[in-house]
Design an enzyme around this catalytic site. Sequence first.
Site, PDB file in Angstrom:
ATOM      1  CE  LYS A  32      -2.427   1.583   3.672  1.00 31.80           C
ATOM      2  NZ  LYS A  32      -2.371   3.043   3.696  1.00 31.80           N
ATOM      3  CB  THR A  35      -9.095   1.586  11.727  1.00 36.84           C
ATOM      4  OG1 THR A  35      -8.004   2.028  10.918  1.00 36.84           O
ATOM      5  CG2 THR A  35      -9.920   0.604  10.957  1.00 36.84           C
ATOM      6  NE  ARG A  65       1.461   2.924  12.853  1.00 36.46           N
ATOM      7  CZ  ARG A  65       0.556   3.727  13.400  1.00 36.46           C
ATOM      8  NH1 ARG A  65       0.963   4.732  14.163  1.00 36.46           N
ATOM      9  NH2 ARG A  65      -0.733   3.538  13.193  1.00 36.46           N
ATOM     10  CG  ASP A 108     -11.729  17.822  -4.355  1.00 35.52           C
ATOM     11  OD1 ASP A 108     -12.590  18.690  -4.599  1.00 35.52           O
ATOM     12  OD2 ASP A 108     -10.527  18.090  -4.143  1.00 35.52           O
ATOM     13  CG  ASP A 156      -5.038   4.275   1.635  1.00 33.50           C
ATOM     14  OD1 ASP A 156      -6.181   4.696   1.354  1.00 33.50           O
ATOM     15  OD2 ASP A 156      -4.634   4.122   2.802  1.00 33.50           O
ATOM     16  CE  LYS A 203      -7.336   6.507   4.432  1.00 28.50           C
ATOM     17  NZ  LYS A 203      -5.948   6.120   4.173  1.00 28.50           N
TER      18      LYS A 203
HETATM   19  O1  C5P Z   1       0.673   1.199  10.877  1.00 27.95           O
HETATM   20  P1  C5P Z   1      -0.740   0.703  10.721  1.00 27.95           P
HETATM   21  O2  C5P Z   1      -0.824  -0.813  10.651  1.00 27.95           O
HETATM   22  O3  C5P Z   1      -1.662   1.303  11.752  1.00 27.95           O
HETATM   23  O4  C5P Z   1      -1.163   1.240   9.281  1.00 27.95           O
HETATM   24  C1  C5P Z   1      -2.474   1.170   8.803  1.00 27.95           C
HETATM   25  C2  C5P Z   1      -2.542   1.791   7.444  1.00 27.95           C
HETATM   26  O5  C5P Z   1      -3.879   1.722   6.984  1.00 27.95           O
HETATM   27  C3  C5P Z   1      -2.141   3.258   7.385  1.00 27.95           C
HETATM   28  O6  C5P Z   1      -1.406   3.420   6.175  1.00 27.95           O
HETATM   29  C4  C5P Z   1      -3.436   4.021   7.306  1.00 27.95           C
HETATM   30  O7  C5P Z   1      -3.331   5.168   6.493  1.00 27.95           O
HETATM   31  C5  C5P Z   1      -4.360   3.012   6.641  1.00 27.95           C
HETATM   32  N1  C5P Z   1      -5.783   3.142   6.928  1.00 27.95           N
HETATM   33  C6  C5P Z   1      -6.316   3.068   8.210  1.00 27.95           C
HETATM   34  N2  C5P Z   1      -7.671   3.176   8.404  1.00 27.95           N
HETATM   35  C7  C5P Z   1      -8.488   3.327   7.352  1.00 27.95           C
HETATM   36  C8  C5P Z   1      -7.957   3.407   6.053  1.00 27.95           C
HETATM   37  C9  C5P Z   1      -6.589   3.280   5.873  1.00 27.95           C
HETATM   38  O8  C5P Z   1      -5.570   2.870   9.176  1.00 27.95           O
HETATM   39  N3  C5P Z   1      -9.801   3.361   7.524  1.00 27.95           N
END
Ligand code: C5P
Length: 238
Positions: A33, A135, A218, A65, A60, A62
């Site tokens: 991603k 999330t 992460r 607009d 991603d 998002k």
């Molecule tokens: O580091 P982590 O596992 O928290 O990363 C989650 C990834 O998913 C991030 O790149 C974040 O931008 C993305 N994301 C999210 N919640 C969403 C959509 C995308 O955490 N609803």
Amino acid sequence: MSKAQLIVALDVETFDEASRLIDDLGDSVEIFKVGSQMFTAQGPFSTRYLQSKGKKVFLDLKFHDIPNTVASAVKSAVSLSVSPNNDPGFAPLFMLTVHTAGGKEMLEAAAQAAQMQAKALGVQRPLIVGVTVLTSTAKDVGTQELVLERARLAKEAGLDGVVASVEEAAAIRQSLGQDFLIVTPGIRPAEASLNDQKRVATPKGAIEQGSNFLVVGRPIIQAASPRAAALKILEEIK
Ligand code: C5P
């Protein structure tokens, strides 16, 4: 439903960090991603690097607009599927996000733009998934209803699926059927830190609730050994 797949969020800034991670993860990870951090820093160079290695790219950004602007952005994203040097091993763009808060007209414009541009360029159309509620937003009264309402809107507008937390996955699956894709970020192996995420689940929990794609950032990219962390999650997925 086919087996759930792992998507690694390449949330880093420099090309060196990204290429080290991609090399370290090697064949273990097929889908990456590229989000706003990486794309803002490195632009299409970051997606092309992955595509030239045959990796599937989930862009991603998002998009949220007015319909015309989102349609144009989607059109530009689909153009990323064309190899600048006719490389036969170049992978087309796999998936991209738009934000469902943009409303039905915007979502329909995105779906139509992707279809038309893919046809015009003779490339495979990327999957389009709609972000419902981030999330990192804590669960509140009405979160589940809002996610479901936005998921229905996404389906009506012709999107392939949604991004939601595992907490809403089972309800989305039940309401929108087996073919509607559910992408779940906020995945945390049992021993991992939550960071800023609030609506989280383990990889096993995500699969049990019907997720098709598990997005992990992460817990893999900041691990002492990203490859070992990814393999552990893949094992849990299996
Ligand atoms: O580091 P982590 O596992 O928290 O990363 C989650 C990834 O998913 C991030 O790149 C974040 O931008 C993305 N994301 C999210 N919640 C969403 C959509 C995308 O955490 N609803």
